[in-house]
Design a protein around this motif. Structure first.
Motif, PDB file in Angstrom:
ATOM      1  N   LEU B 134      42.997  30.225  31.515  1.00 46.73           N
ATOM      2  CA  LEU B 134      43.724  30.365  32.757  1.00 46.73           C
ATOM      3  C   LEU B 134      44.724  29.241  32.988  1.00 46.73           C
ATOM      4  N   LYS B 135      44.620  28.202  32.175  1.00 46.17           N
ATOM      5  CA  LYS B 135      45.535  27.080  32.376  1.00 46.17           C
ATOM      6  C   LYS B 135      46.966  27.557  32.244  1.00 46.17           C
ATOM      7  N   ILE B 136      47.866  26.801  32.847  1.00 44.28           N
ATOM      8  CA  ILE B 136      49.270  27.161  32.702  1.00 44.28           C
ATOM      9  C   ILE B 136      49.754  26.706  31.326  1.00 44.28           C
ATOM     10  N   LEU B 303      35.991  36.629  37.643  1.00 44.58           N
ATOM     11  CA  LEU B 303      37.230  36.817  38.377  1.00 44.58           C
ATOM     12  C   LEU B 303      37.009  37.663  39.618  1.00 44.58           C
ATOM     13  N   PHE B 308      39.528  38.188  42.826  1.00 49.79           N
ATOM     14  CA  PHE B 308      40.697  38.861  42.279  1.00 49.79           C
ATOM     15  C   PHE B 308      40.382  40.324  42.103  1.00 49.79           C
ATOM     16  N   LYS B 309      41.397  41.125  42.242  1.00 48.18           N
ATOM     17  CA  LYS B 309      41.205  42.550  41.996  1.00 48.18           C
ATOM     18  C   LYS B 309      42.397  43.061  41.242  1.00 48.18           C
ATOM     19  N   ASP B 310      42.172  44.057  40.415  1.00 48.95           N
ATOM     20  CA  ASP B 310      43.293  44.702  39.735  1.00 48.95           C
ATOM     21  C   ASP B 310      43.932  45.680  40.692  1.00 48.95           C
ATOM     22  N   PRO B 313      50.135  47.113  40.152  1.00 49.34           N
ATOM     23  CA  PRO B 313      50.697  46.255  39.106  1.00 49.34           C
ATOM     24  C   PRO B 313      51.731  45.260  39.628  1.00 49.34           C
ATOM     25  N   LYS B 316      50.108  41.938  40.875  1.00 46.78           N
ATOM     26  CA  LYS B 316      49.045  41.305  40.072  1.00 46.78           C
ATOM     27  C   LYS B 316      49.275  39.840  39.762  1.00 46.78           C
ATOM     28  N   PRO B 317      50.353  39.522  39.075  1.00 47.93           N
ATOM     29  CA  PRO B 317      50.487  38.101  38.743  1.00 47.93           C
ATOM     30  C   PRO B 317      50.536  37.242  39.994  1.00 47.93           C
ATOM     31  N   PHE B 318      51.088  37.801  41.061  1.00 51.84           N
ATOM     32  CA  PHE B 318      51.158  37.021  42.280  1.00 51.84           C
ATOM     33  C   PHE B 318      49.763  36.819  42.840  1.00 51.84           C
ATOM     34  N   LEU B 320      46.884  36.908  41.520  1.00 55.30           N
ATOM     35  CA  LEU B 320      46.049  35.989  40.743  1.00 55.30           C
ATOM     36  C   LEU B 320      46.446  34.551  41.051  1.00 55.30           C
ATOM     37  N   GLN B 321      47.739  34.332  40.971  1.00 59.36           N
ATOM     38  CA  GLN B 321      48.233  32.983  41.200  1.00 59.36           C
ATOM     39  C   GLN B 321      48.000  32.567  42.635  1.00 59.36           C
ATOM     40  N   GLU B 322      48.253  33.520  43.545  1.00 58.37           N
ATOM     41  CA  GLU B 322      48.128  33.223  44.972  1.00 58.37           C
ATOM     42  C   GLU B 322      46.723  32.787  45.308  1.00 58.37           C
ATOM     43  N   GLU B 325      45.897  29.589  43.831  1.00 63.17           N
ATOM     44  CA  GLU B 325      46.507  28.490  44.583  1.00 63.17           C
ATOM     45  C   GLU B 325      45.741  28.243  45.857  1.00 63.17           C
TER      46      GLU B 325
END
Lengths: 347, 429
Positions: B134-136, B303, B308-310, B313, B316-318, B320-322, B325
């Motif tokens: 998960l690291k950047i 997760l 987090f949920k799928d 689409p 999604k990336p938001f 997860l990141q949100e 954060e």
């Protein structure tokens, strides 16, 4: 971040020991000591089996003005009609008004090794009068593939094997002018070498004599160096001295001057791929005539895995870092309005 | 596929195309293998079993080396996991082998929580990998994978059935790791008892729904051997690093007065089968199952647990990141609060200490003053005494001089006669 609850378990710091694993040891004078070997190296065979079962994927993009022999070269490389033109019964001869990205996939098999080859064509590149920003659709395509992979990777329920549509290699066709790189070539390669492995080739090299060819190649290498363009194999990704040695030899030869052909002719009693002209027959696979064989060896026989590795562990990771950092700035924006990141697809 | 089929866009399908000559990509498996050889391999084994079942000895026997110097100390109260990593090399293959042993498993009076430390350990390795993934900025290809690939579960050779501790532990572990049950120290059981024992164990595992690792049978080249081996589970093993001369060969064996148990004799025990399955045939499959099944399951649960949920689409990336954060900020906030608290406490303590020190300082001053006064008093007393002594002395002197004067006057009167007498005396001598 997980909080470890206080429990009675604790794990020691890993201690590293190096121990020899002897396969066979003869004790002087006594009976044979047969430490019937452990069999760790059988894992190589296991990996090979697994790879054969899974098959491989390769995605190649060809970029260059129309008429440089891109389709023919693809067909020559893979010894079959893999280019889009060969497949489409009604091949469009018209040059499109804008750059299009068209990809086509094939399942090929050789000695039990299965490969899904995808050839991505870019008709219209460099064909307009005004070619400004003609690299944009291509960059967007490449980044879109990275994005698709990233999306799949981030999923909670993800597939066992994420389908890899990332462009592993981009073959850039340089027209055989014999002088130097054109501004379009420099611009394109400068931008794209940052996101994908670029392999530049001198197309239709049968119009250059050997001296002209050498001069042209030297000029191109100088210009690439002067513009800071790192083409494959990139110097900074050499893993060790052995790698560096092999790759230096390649770097001294690029760009490869290639000739493509999918027609066979009789030469000295053998059937060879070549181009027949009034003054002689150019044998494609003869390294005295052109450097096609080097290109093929590089791309397919020796460095294919390396190309894919660099794509996945360097280019893709760079994209991922950029993308995830980008999200951070979007999210933590004070007034909640996300900034319009035009630069996402532009470098 | 017919060549008249019109080609479709990538993603919808691919057509099979025959090759007109040798292209050369049949070297791909070799390229892949070479890369892996350069990289080295990782394999992590977890040995779970009660004390004294020969776990360390079996590892030594399997890998043909002496791993640990001396047997582990068994003086911890709970179950601890001791992990050691070794670098082995055979021909051109480098293997980073990690062997994890459970120390103290089954030693407690109350064994209800014995499995917990094992599950925590396995989860911790998954967690470490997940964090790295998960690291950047991540370096997955050079990451030292510590996830457990195979769990050898040592069953005590009672000859009857599985212990309830075994069942409970295996049930907890079967969704987290590939379990390979083995009967330890199997030279304690006779052949007929062993057959019955194995059947009993297998039926108990099945009836309790414990999923042990099945050797894969989908690849034709190994399907046969794997399915035969599957029917021999659990393997009855004997471990030994000592050698005994049999015929004119030195073999690994255990020597008893009534005979010698040869470790690598398939009639005596299943050690060879275990080595064959674990290392020579299925090592790669064990690693793959760990990554694609057990790790994915852990990742999914973790997760989902983190919220987090799928969803669609787009987000999604938001999301997860949100959420990541948000959690991070929350955590940072907590940390900051803690820091504030600690700072307050520190300031408080400093104040208290200062007050204490001031008190002490005051006391010291007072003491000093007191002592000084005492000293002065003493001095005065002494001076007074001295003075009085001086006075006495003076008086004495005065008296003395007065006395002397009187004496002198008295002497003057009768003094001349003494003088004459002295003179006469002198003249006489």
């Amino acid at each position: 971040v997980s909080n470890s609850s206080s429990s009675t378990s604790h794990v020691d710091v890993f201690q590293y020991y190096t121990l020899p694993c002897i396969s066979l040891l003869y004790k002087a004078g006594g009976p044979v000591v047969d430490f019937s070997y452990v069999g760790i190296d059988a894992i190589l065979e296991q990996m090979r089996r697994k790879a054969m079962k899974q098959g491989f994927e390769l995605n190649i993009m060809v970029v260059g003005q129309s008429g440089l022999g891109k389709s023919t070269l693809m067909n020559t490389l893979f010894k079959s009609k893999v280019s889009r033109k060969s497949v489409l019964a009604t091949a469009q001869e018209k040059i499109p008004k804008t750059i299009e990205i068209k990809s086509i996939s094939h399942d090929i098999e050789e000695k039990g090794v299965r490969m899904k080859l995808t050839v991505i064509d870019t008709p219209g590149f460099g064909d307009q009068i005004n070619n400004e920003n003609c690299w944009q659709p291509i960059m967007k395509f490449i980044n879109d593939q990275y994005e698709a992979y990233l999306q799949e990777e981030i999923n909670i329920n993800r597939k066992k094997r994420i389908p890899d549509s990332r462009v592993h290699c981009c073959i850039y066709f340089i027209p055989p002018t014999g002088h130097c790189l054109r501004p379009l070539d420099v611009e394109f390669m400068r931008r794209l070498s940052k996101v994908v492995n670029i392999v530049p080739v001198i197309a239709k090299a049968d119009t250059l004599t050997l001296e002209e060819r050498d001069f042209f190649k030297k000029k191109i290498r100088e210009e690439l160096r002067a513009n800071g363009i790192d083409v494959y194999p990139q110097k900074e990704f050499d893993e060790d001295a052995e790698d560096r040695m092999i790759n230096e030899k390649i770097r001294e030869m690029i760009p490869f001057a290639v000739v493509g052909s999918d027609q066979e002719y009789q030469v000295n009693g053998r059937r060879l791929l070549g181009r027949k002209t009034k003054w002689g027959t150019i044998e494609v696979e003869n390294i005295a005539h052109c450097e096609f064989a080097y290109l093929r060896d590089l791309l397919i026989r020796t460095h294919m895995q390396n190309i894919k590795d660099i794509t996945s562990s360097i280019h893709y990771e760079m994209y991922r870092v950029r993308r995830l950092n980008e999200n951070n700035t979007v999210v933590t924006h004070a007034n909640g309005i996300p900034e319009h990141h035009l630069a996402a697809h532009e470098m | 596929m017919a060549s008249t089929e019109i080609a479709r866009q990538a993603g919808e399908g691919a057509r099979a195309v025959p090759l007109a000559g040798h292209v050369g990509f049949d070297s791909m498996p070799d390229q892949l293998v070479n890369k892996s050889v350069n990289h080295g391999f990782c394999f992590n084994i977890l040995c779970v079993g009660e004390t004294g079942l020969g776990k360390s000895t079996l590892m030594d026997t399997l890998f043909n080396t002496k791993f640990e110097g001396e047997p582990t100390q068994h003086n911890q109260p709970g179950v601890t996991l001791k992990s050691n990593t070794y670098e082995l090399q055979e021909s051109n293959v480098r293997l980073k082998l990690t062997v994890v042993n459970t120390v103290g498993f089954g030693d407690q009076i109350n064994k209800e929580d014995s499995y917990k430390s094992i599950v925590e350990f396995i989860d911790a390795q998954f967690e470490a990998y997940l964090q790295e993934e998960l690291k950047i900025k991540r370096t997955l290809h050079s990451y030292h994978d510590t996830r457990i690939h195979a769990c050898l579960y040592f069953i005590a050779p009672t000859g009857h059935s599985l212990k309830s501790l075994d069942l409970v532990t295996m049930k907890k572990l079967d969704s987290k790791v590939n379990i390979i049950p083995i009967i330890a120290k199997s030279d304690a059981i006779s052949k007929s008892e062993l057959a019955k024992f194995k059947i009993k164990i297998t039926s108990e595992l099945v009836s309790n729904g414990v999923q042990i690792y099945q050797f894969p049978t989908d690849d034709e080249s190994v399907a046969e051997i794997n399915s035969t081996m599957n029917s021999h589970l659990p393997f009855a093993v004997v471990g030994s690093t000592e050698e005994v001369k049999i015929g004119n060969k030195m073999v690994k064996a255990r020597q008893y007065p009534w005979g010698t148990v040869q470790v690598e004799n398939e009639n005596h025990c299943d050690f060879v089968k275990l080595r064959e399955m674990l290392i020579r045939v299925n090592m790669e499959d064990l690693r793959e199952q760990t990554h694609t099944r057990h790790y994915e399951l852990y990742r999914r649960c973790k997760l989902e647990e983190m919220g987090f949920k799928d969803t669609d689409p787009d987000s999604k990336p938001f999301s997860l990141q949100e959420t990541y954060e948000a959690k991070r900020n929350e955590f940072m906030g907590e940390l900051q609060k803690k820091e504030e608290e600690m700072r307050q406490m520190f300031v408080q303590r400093v104040k208290e200490k200062e007050a204490e020190l001031k008190e002490a300082e005051k006391e010291l001053h007072e003491k000093f003053d007191r002592l000084k006064k005492l000293h002065q008093d003493e001095k005065k007393k002494l001076e007074e005494k001295k003075k009085s002594l001086d006075d006495e002395l003076n008086m004495f002197k005065q008296k003395k001089t007065a006395a002397e004067l009187l004496q002198n006057q008295a002497q003057q009167a009768g003094g001349s006669t003494t003088l004459k007498r002295d003179k006469e005396r002198k003249n006489f001598f």
